[in-house]
Design an enzyme around this catalytic site. Structure first.
Site: not given
Ligand SMILES: CC(=O)[C@@H](O)[C@H](O)COP(=O)(O)O
Ligand SMILES: NCC(=O)COP(=O)(O)O
Length: 240
Positions: A10, A12-13, A21, A46, A48, A52-53, A73, A103, A189-190, A211-212
């Site tokens: 993922n 996103d971040h 910036r 994702h 959203r 936001r990202h 997503e 999140t 997630h997490g 992802g994160h």
């Molecule tokens: C559904 C999920 O847990 C993540 O894939 C989602 O993208 C979290 O949202 P953020 O990436 O905005 O934290």
């Molecule tokens: N659906 C979970 C995802 O795509 C990533 O979640 P995270 O690792 O950013 O918490």
């Protein structure tokens, strides 16, 4: 031997840092290309409602420039369904969204809205999109998800990642239940290096979306290294 688990990265971040910036760097698409080169089996992004990202143009470029399955997503809104039906990603994962959330919090309440969810799932499937529902590992949600016609459930591992007691066993029961209803099982997630292996060891799981943690750790070790390390942790758990 069970199939190897697919790793969805993922990104996103990467977009979070770019947007800080308002410029073009770091480019989420460049990150996706590097992730795939480093061993990611797919890319998750994702879109959203508040952008936001990940932005709409990021998704369009991911679809056009990255030769790997794209898992979009999104909230189950008319706007997002229209975007997905136009973009036609490999997959969509329907997730709950609250504008003020930091999140994703809980899973999608499919059981509480199954009559409206089924037509949305159908609309995405009719566009050739594999549909996943991001749900808590809850029997009622799993049964409701199967009833919508979705092909996949992605089990929310957030409570497990936060160390809540009994969550790993709950995930195992949910995965077994989902497969018994003909659903493919993903999770996310997490997840981190430290907590991924017990989840990956759940034999019914076919894909993990992470992802994160990966993007954060990449600041220290670089994206290729963190993806290869996560891949090896997952493979340790599955015997590949
Ligand atoms: C559904 C999920 O847990 C993540 O894939 C989602 O993208 C979290 O949202 P953020 O990436 O905005 O934290
Ligand atoms: N659906 C979970 C995802 O795509 C990533 O979640 P995270 O690792 O950013 O918490």
């Amino acid at each position: 031997m069970r199939p190897a688990i697919r790793l969805g990265v993922n990104i996103d971040h990467v977009a979070t840092v770019r947007n800080a910036r308002g410029g073009q760097h770091p480019d989420p698409v460049a990150a996706a290309l590097l992730a795939v080169q480093s061993g990611a089996d797919g890319i998750t992004a994702h879109l959203r409602e508040d952008r936001r990202h990940i932005r709409d143009t990021d998704l369009e470029r991911l679809r056009a420039e990255v030769d790997a399955p794209l898992n979009m997503e999104m909230a189950a809104t008319d706007e997002m369904i229209a975007i997905a039906r136009t973009l036609r990603p490999h997959a969509c994962c329907l997730v709950p969204e609250r504008r003020e959330e930091l999140t994703t919090e809980g899973g999608l309440d499919v059981a509480g809205q199954s009559s409206t969810m089924a037509p949305k799932v159908h609309a995405l499937k009719a566009a050739g999109i594999r549909v996943s529902l991001f749900i808590d590992p809850d029997p009622a949600q799993i049964a409701a998800a199967a009833a919508t016609g979705a092909q996949v459930v992605e089990l929310h591992t957030g409570a497990y990642a936060q160390g809540k007691a009994g969550e790993l066993e709950r995930l195992q029961r949910a995965a077994t239940h989902a497969v018994s209803l003909g659903l493919e099982v993903h999770a996310g997630h997490g997840l981190t290096y430290e907590n991924v292996e017990p989840v990956a060891a759940i034999a019914e799981i076919r894909e993990l979306n992470i992802g994160h943690f990966l993007i954060g750790q990449a600041i220290f070790d670089g994206l290729p290294t963190v993806i290869q390390t996560m891949r090896s942790r997952i493979n340790n758990a599955t015997g590949h």
